[in-house]
Design an enzyme around this catalytic site. Structure first.
Site, PDB file in Angstrom:
ATOM      1  N   VAL A   1      38.060 -43.969 -38.721  1.00 41.58           N
ATOM      2  CA  VAL A   1      39.089 -44.969 -38.421  1.00 41.58           C
ATOM      3  C   VAL A   1      40.329 -44.225 -37.923  1.00 41.58           C
ATOM      4  O   VAL A   1      40.729 -43.198 -38.513  1.00 41.58           O
ATOM      5  CB  VAL A   1      39.417 -45.790 -39.694  1.00 41.58           C
ATOM      6  CG1 VAL A   1      40.625 -46.685 -39.484  1.00 41.58           C
ATOM      7  CG2 VAL A   1      38.205 -46.624 -40.112  1.00 41.58           C
TER       8      VAL A   1
ATOM      9  N   GLY B   1      37.727 -49.390 -42.517  1.00 39.88           N
ATOM     10  CA  GLY B   1      36.588 -48.566 -42.939  1.00 39.88           C
ATOM     11  C   GLY B   1      35.557 -49.432 -43.655  1.00 39.88           C
ATOM     12  O   GLY B   1      34.348 -49.323 -43.400  1.00 39.88           O
TER      13      GLY B   1
ATOM     14  N   TYR C   1      32.430 -43.438 -49.867  1.00 39.70           N
ATOM     15  CA  TYR C   1      31.069 -43.992 -49.893  1.00 39.70           C
ATOM     16  C   TYR C   1      30.634 -44.329 -51.319  1.00 39.70           C
ATOM     17  O   TYR C   1      29.965 -45.341 -51.536  1.00 39.70           O
ATOM     18  CB  TYR C   1      30.090 -43.017 -49.225  1.00 39.70           C
ATOM     19  CG  TYR C   1      30.363 -42.885 -47.739  1.00 39.70           C
ATOM     20  CD1 TYR C   1      30.034 -43.922 -46.872  1.00 39.70           C
ATOM     21  CD2 TYR C   1      30.987 -41.758 -47.216  1.00 39.70           C
ATOM     22  CE1 TYR C   1      30.306 -43.829 -45.515  1.00 39.70           C
ATOM     23  CE2 TYR C   1      31.258 -41.657 -45.860  1.00 39.70           C
ATOM     24  CZ  TYR C   1      30.924 -42.690 -45.017  1.00 39.70           C
ATOM     25  OH  TYR C   1      31.201 -42.609 -43.688  1.00 39.70           O
TER      26      TYR C   1
HETATM   27  C1  LIG Z   1      37.273 -42.477 -44.747  1.00 40.85           C
HETATM   28  C2  LIG Z   1      37.768 -43.595 -43.802  1.00 40.85           C
HETATM   29  C3  LIG Z   1      36.632 -43.999 -42.879  1.00 40.85           C
HETATM   30  C4  LIG Z   1      38.179 -44.804 -44.659  1.00 40.85           C
HETATM   31  O1  LIG Z   1      38.609 -45.865 -43.792  1.00 40.85           O
HETATM   32  P1  LIG Z   1      39.833 -46.819 -44.183  1.00 40.85           P
HETATM   33  O2  LIG Z   1      39.954 -47.880 -43.154  1.00 40.85           O
HETATM   34  O3  LIG Z   1      41.027 -45.992 -44.425  1.00 40.85           O
HETATM   35  O4  LIG Z   1      39.291 -47.430 -45.569  1.00 40.85           O
HETATM   36  P2  LIG Z   1      39.608 -48.866 -46.189  1.00 40.85           P
HETATM   37  O5  LIG Z   1      41.035 -49.218 -45.943  1.00 40.85           O
HETATM   38  O6  LIG Z   1      38.583 -49.836 -45.725  1.00 40.85           O
HETATM   39  O7  LIG Z   1      39.390 -48.582 -47.730  1.00 40.85           O
HETATM   40  C5  LIG Z   1      38.398 -49.222 -48.475  1.00 40.85           C
HETATM   41  C6  LIG Z   1      38.431 -48.717 -49.883  1.00 40.85           C
HETATM   42  O8  LIG Z   1      38.029 -47.351 -49.896  1.00 40.85           O
HETATM   43  C7  LIG Z   1      39.047 -46.552 -50.505  1.00 40.85           C
HETATM   44  N1  LIG Z   1      39.129 -45.318 -49.737  1.00 40.85           N
HETATM   45  C8  LIG Z   1      39.474 -45.167 -48.447  1.00 40.85           C
HETATM   46  N2  LIG Z   1      39.402 -43.874 -48.083  1.00 40.85           N
HETATM   47  C9  LIG Z   1      38.995 -43.203 -49.175  1.00 40.85           C
HETATM   48  C10 LIG Z   1      38.733 -41.838 -49.457  1.00 40.85           C
HETATM   49  N3  LIG Z   1      38.843 -40.898 -48.531  1.00 40.85           N
HETATM   50  N4  LIG Z   1      38.338 -41.532 -50.712  1.00 40.85           N
HETATM   51  C11 LIG Z   1      38.201 -42.473 -51.659  1.00 40.85           C
HETATM   52  N5  LIG Z   1      38.427 -43.782 -51.463  1.00 40.85           N
HETATM   53  C12 LIG Z   1      38.818 -44.139 -50.238  1.00 40.85           C
HETATM   54  C13 LIG Z   1      40.326 -47.365 -50.383  1.00 40.85           C
HETATM   55  O9  LIG Z   1      41.226 -47.037 -51.417  1.00 40.85           O
HETATM   56  C14 LIG Z   1      39.823 -48.782 -50.514  1.00 40.85           C
HETATM   57  O10 LIG Z   1      39.670 -49.129 -51.889  1.00 40.85           O
HETATM   58  P3  LIG Z   1      39.857 -50.677 -52.408  1.00 40.85           P
HETATM   59  O11 LIG Z   1      38.714 -51.452 -51.782  1.00 40.85           O
HETATM   60  O12 LIG Z   1      39.740 -50.557 -53.884  1.00 40.85           O
HETATM   61  O13 LIG Z   1      41.182 -51.105 -51.897  1.00 40.85           O
HETATM   62  C15 LIG Z   1      39.006 -43.162 -42.988  1.00 40.85           C
HETATM   63  O14 LIG Z   1      40.025 -42.769 -43.862  1.00 40.85           O
HETATM   64  C16 LIG Z   1      38.732 -42.040 -41.998  1.00 40.85           C
HETATM   65  O15 LIG Z   1      38.334 -42.301 -40.883  1.00 40.85           O
HETATM   66  N6  LIG Z   1      38.993 -40.788 -42.398  1.00 40.85           N
HETATM   67  C17 LIG Z   1      38.865 -39.649 -41.495  1.00 40.85           C
HETATM   68  C18 LIG Z   1      37.472 -39.460 -40.976  1.00 40.85           C
HETATM   69  C19 LIG Z   1      36.443 -39.289 -42.061  1.00 40.85           C
HETATM   70  O16 LIG Z   1      36.622 -38.517 -43.001  1.00 40.85           O
HETATM   71  N7  LIG Z   1      35.322 -40.036 -41.886  1.00 40.85           N
HETATM   72  C20 LIG Z   1      34.187 -39.973 -42.770  1.00 40.85           C
HETATM   73  C21 LIG Z   1      33.253 -38.949 -42.224  1.00 40.85           C
HETATM   74  S1  LIG Z   1      31.711 -38.988 -43.043  1.00 40.85           S
END
Ligand SMILES: CC(C)(COP(=O)(O)OP(=O)(O)OC[C@H]1O[C@@H](n2cnc3c(N)ncnc32)[C@H](O)[C@@H]1OP(=O)(O)O)[C@@H](O)C(=O)NCCC(=O)NCCS
Length: 169
Positions: free
Chosen positions: A95, A105, A140
């Site tokens: 994201v 996400g 995840y």
């Molecule tokens: C990881 C990622 C995809 C999460 O997307 P996001 O849009 O920020 O996540 P959301 O806002 O939908 O969060 C959903 C839930 O997950 C939790 N969450 C989000 N990122 C998290 C993380 N890195 N670790 C733990 N929990 C996380 C949020 O607190 C939220 O919890 P809630 O439902 O209790 O409120 C995003 O931060 C990202 O793209 N990071 C960089 C790229 C990356 O690392 N991708 C994964 C590669 S495998």
């Protein structure tokens, strides 16, 4: 609240300014995703705000793969044959920093599960496997993925947990 349109990667979206904070993932969507689609190595799905259809807010990729049951948690492996079994691979999910922490996400992960559920009525898979970056494994786990034995960043979500029985039986 921003509403998103999720669809397959297309030429009209601007990939060049996408930044999720992970250079490897930025590089992938900018330079390699289209090639993977053309070569049938991955399907790439993008999210754009409904109000800005060329702005890339997030993406994920899905591919077919396989895993040997010796890699799976014992209780789950016991229910499976002793040879490599088919899985869906959520290769990448990211994201853009401007949209992180706002639920996109979760929306992308839900969409990926729905697409695998539908696909699995035609092409069987035992679940979705993700190889998470260190910082994302917790994301995840939050959604019910469980780490494979000895591999905290490689996680599984069994098909039975997200595909309605009516779809796969
Ligand atoms: C990881 C990622 C995809 C999460 O997307 P996001 O849009 O920020 O996540 P959301 O806002 O939908 O969060 C959903 C839930 O997950 C939790 N969450 C989000 N990122 C998290 C993380 N890195 N670790 C733990 N929990 C996380 C949020 O607190 C939220 O919890 P809630 O439902 O209790 O409120 C995003 O931060 C990202 O793209 N990071 C960089 C790229 C990356 O690392 N991708 C994964 C590669 S495998």
């Amino acid at each position: 609240m921003t509403r998103f349109h999720i669809r397959q990667l297309n030429k009209s979206v601007d990939k060049t300014s996408f930044d999720c904070g992970q250079p490897e993932l930025n590089d992938y969507i900018r330079h390699y995703a289209s090639q993977d689609v053309k070569r049938n190595v991955a399907r790439v799905f993008i999210a754009t705000p409904e109000s800005a259809e060329t702005q890339l807010a997030g993406f994920f990729t899905l591919s077919a793969g396989s895993i040997h049951c010796s890699e799976l948690p014992e209780a789950f492996a016991k229910t499976l044959p002793r040879y490599p079994v088919p899985v869906a691979i959520l290769g990448r999910l990211a994201v853009d920093v401007h949209f992180q922490g706002k639920g996109l996400g979760s929306i992308l992960l839900t969409e990926a599960c729905q697409r695998v559920a539908h696909a699995s009525s035609t092409l069987a898979v035992i679940g979705i496997i993700v190889d998470a970056k260190d910082a994302a494994a917790e994301f995840y786990r939050h959604f019910g993925f469980t780490p494979l034995p000895g591999k905290p960043n490689k996680l599984l979500l069994p098909t039975t947990t997200f595909a309605p029985k009516t779809l796969i039986r």
